[in-house]
Design a protein around this motif. Structure first.
Motif, PDB file in Angstrom:
ATOM      1  N   MET A 103       0.877  -1.291  -0.108  1.00  0.00           N
ATOM      2  CA  MET A 103       0.008  -0.066   0.014  1.00  0.00           C
ATOM      3  C   MET A 103       0.783   1.275  -0.066  1.00  0.00           C
ATOM      4  O   MET A 103       1.912   1.272   0.686  1.00  0.00           O
ATOM      5  CB  MET A 103      -0.855   0.060   1.271  1.00  0.00           C
ATOM      6  N   PHE A 104       0.467   2.201  -0.753  1.00  0.00           N
ATOM      7  CA  PHE A 104       1.162   3.501  -0.831  1.00  0.00           C
ATOM      8  C   PHE A 104       1.181   4.049   0.494  1.00  0.00           C
ATOM      9  O   PHE A 104       2.144   4.811   0.978  1.00  0.00           O
ATOM     10  CB  PHE A 104       0.480   4.237  -1.915  1.00  0.00           C
ATOM     11  N   ALA A 105       0.071   4.511   1.130  1.00  0.00           N
ATOM     12  CA  ALA A 105      -0.130   5.265   2.310  1.00  0.00           C
ATOM     13  C   ALA A 105       0.518   4.225   3.732  1.00  0.00           C
ATOM     14  O   ALA A 105      -0.204   3.337   3.724  1.00  0.00           O
ATOM     15  CB  ALA A 105      -1.264   5.879   2.663  1.00  0.00           C
ATOM     16  N   GLU A 106       1.219   4.687   4.574  1.00  0.00           N
ATOM     17  CA  GLU A 106       1.897   3.985   5.623  1.00  0.00           C
ATOM     18  C   GLU A 106       0.758   3.552   6.470  1.00  0.00           C
ATOM     19  O   GLU A 106       0.827   2.611   7.026  1.00  0.00           O
ATOM     20  CB  GLU A 106       3.021   4.897   6.379  1.00  0.00           C
ATOM     21  N   ASN A 107      -0.109   4.470   6.749  1.00  0.00           N
ATOM     22  CA  ASN A 107      -1.353   4.302   7.572  1.00  0.00           C
ATOM     23  C   ASN A 107      -2.461   3.269   7.312  1.00  0.00           C
ATOM     24  O   ASN A 107      -3.105   2.823   7.856  1.00  0.00           O
ATOM     25  CB  ASN A 107      -1.974   5.439   8.485  1.00  0.00           C
ATOM     26  N   ARG A 108      -2.134   2.980   6.000  1.00  0.00           N
ATOM     27  CA  ARG A 108      -2.969   2.053   5.334  1.00  0.00           C
ATOM     28  C   ARG A 108      -2.592   0.723   5.341  1.00  0.00           C
ATOM     29  O   ARG A 108      -3.183  -0.316   5.415  1.00  0.00           O
ATOM     30  CB  ARG A 108      -3.638   2.234   3.709  1.00  0.00           C
ATOM     31  N   ARG A 109      -1.207   0.321   5.566  1.00  0.00           N
ATOM     32  CA  ARG A 109      -0.737  -0.711   5.914  1.00  0.00           C
ATOM     33  C   ARG A 109      -1.085  -1.807   7.090  1.00  0.00           C
ATOM     34  O   ARG A 109      -1.259  -2.797   7.055  1.00  0.00           O
ATOM     35  CB  ARG A 109       0.739  -0.867   5.770  1.00  0.00           C
ATOM     36  N   ARG A 110      -1.606  -0.802   8.103  1.00  0.00           N
ATOM     37  CA  ARG A 110      -2.267  -1.414   9.283  1.00  0.00           C
ATOM     38  C   ARG A 110      -3.512  -1.974   9.078  1.00  0.00           C
ATOM     39  O   ARG A 110      -4.164  -2.739   9.856  1.00  0.00           O
ATOM     40  CB  ARG A 110      -2.218  -0.389  10.264  1.00  0.00           C
ATOM     41  N   GLU A 111      -4.087  -1.866   7.729  1.00  0.00           N
ATOM     42  CA  GLU A 111      -5.455  -2.416   7.403  1.00  0.00           C
ATOM     43  C   GLU A 111      -5.452  -4.077   7.150  1.00  0.00           C
ATOM     44  O   GLU A 111      -6.392  -4.730   7.388  1.00  0.00           O
ATOM     45  CB  GLU A 111      -6.146  -1.638   6.215  1.00  0.00           C
TER      46      GLU A 111
END
Length: 310
Positions: free
Chosen positions: A95-103
């Motif tokens: 994932m491009f956005a770091e905070n989306r990787r936690r999804e």
């Protein structure tokens, strides 16, 4: 092999808001005035109403709640981090956005197994994040499962080499192009293929005006025609109302439905609606808050489950 499924995974939001990390190249996003708690509450109301409409049509919706601790404003769009395939394979995406990787949550896989689905292999592409390389699931990649073709508009969130690797692993032929939108008089790459293209069983909804390169456009049309798809062309203006962000699903008695937001539905011409309804009814729902803050719409909210039953 079917193009459509009757089962989807959806994630109910707990921290929904405009994600500042994705806004840098998602030009569909806008900030709404209001506290984040209010915005999340509105998104939950839209989410619940949408789920009810899908269930009423006989679509099997597996709803999993997001977890507050993860602080994942875009968790409502699970199709970007995971895809579930008919041979039992699951793909996890970078994932491009770091905070989306936690999804990415492995307990989702346990939930699907509890629902009777069988997972054979997990193919994990997430290490590409260390190289700054991304491919955001069925946001970036549109699959024609029957004809084994994968369409991808290259962008900061869709890397060509990784897309080709995915196609080799999952045995799809790649169809590559770049799609643009006008932002402040500049032509900039569209962040996800699935906002400008939807492949259904017998037709495709696509914004051909976004493919600026004539050769690339011709190539995409050639593939679609080769596979007997009726082409329903939308304008760039309609695309901005998420008219490309649709998904065909099966409901009760195997009936096919085309799922979209109310904004997308309203943007269609009577002719386009008539053409679509030849193939089955439309289900649309108001997703105004989700679309405005999230920059994604109905299709992004649904991760299709094609896994075999255990």
């Amino acid at each position: 092999m079917q193009q459509t499924t009757n089962t989807i995974l959806m994630i109910r939001p707990v921290n929904f808001r405009m994600n500042e990390q994705t806004a840098v190249n998602n030009y569909f996003q806008e900030d709404l005035d209001g506290k984040n708690a209010e915005i999340n509450a509105k998104a939950q109301v839209e989410f619940d109403a949408f789920v009810e409409k899908l269930k009423a049509a006989g679509i099997n919706v597996i709803v999993e709640d997001d977890e507050k601790v993860n602080d994942t404003p875009d968790s409502i769009f699970p199709n970007n981090w995971v895809s579930f395939h008919a041979n039992g394979d699951v793909a996890k995406y970078p994932m491009f956005a770091e905070n989306r990787r936690r999804e990415r949550r492995d307990e989702i896989f346990i939930r699907l197994e509890e629902e009777g689905f069988k997972i054979e292999n997990i193919i994990d592409y997430t290490s590409a994040e260390h190289e700054g390389v991304f491919l955001e699931g069925t946001g970036s990649v549109i699959l024609d499962r029957v004809n084994r073709k994968a369409y991808c508009a290259l962008s900061p969130r869709a890397d060509e080499d990784l897309f080709i690797e995915f196609c080799e692993d999952f045995e799809y032929s790649p169809v590559i192009f770049t799609a643009y939108q006008s932002v402040n008089d500049k032509r900039l790459p569209i962040y996800h293929t699935n906002v400008m293209m939807c492949v259904a069983e017998n037709f495709v909804v696509i914004c051909l005006d976004c493919i600026d390169d004539k050769k690339e456009r011709k190539n995409v049309v050639k593939h679609l025609k080769q596979d007997g798809k009726a082409i329903i062309s939308i304008t760039e203006k309609q695309m901005h109302h998420f008219a490309g962000n649709m998904l065909q699903l099966r409901g009760k008695n195997d009936q096919l439905f085309l799922i979209m937001s109310e904004a997308a539905h309203k943007s269609l011409t009577p002719n386009q609606v008539t053409t679509i309804e030849k193939y089955g009814p439309i289900i649309s729902s108001s997703l105004e808050t989700i679309e405005t803050c999230g920059g994604g719409s109905a299709r992004c909210m649904m991760a299709e489950v094609f896994l075999p039953k255990g």
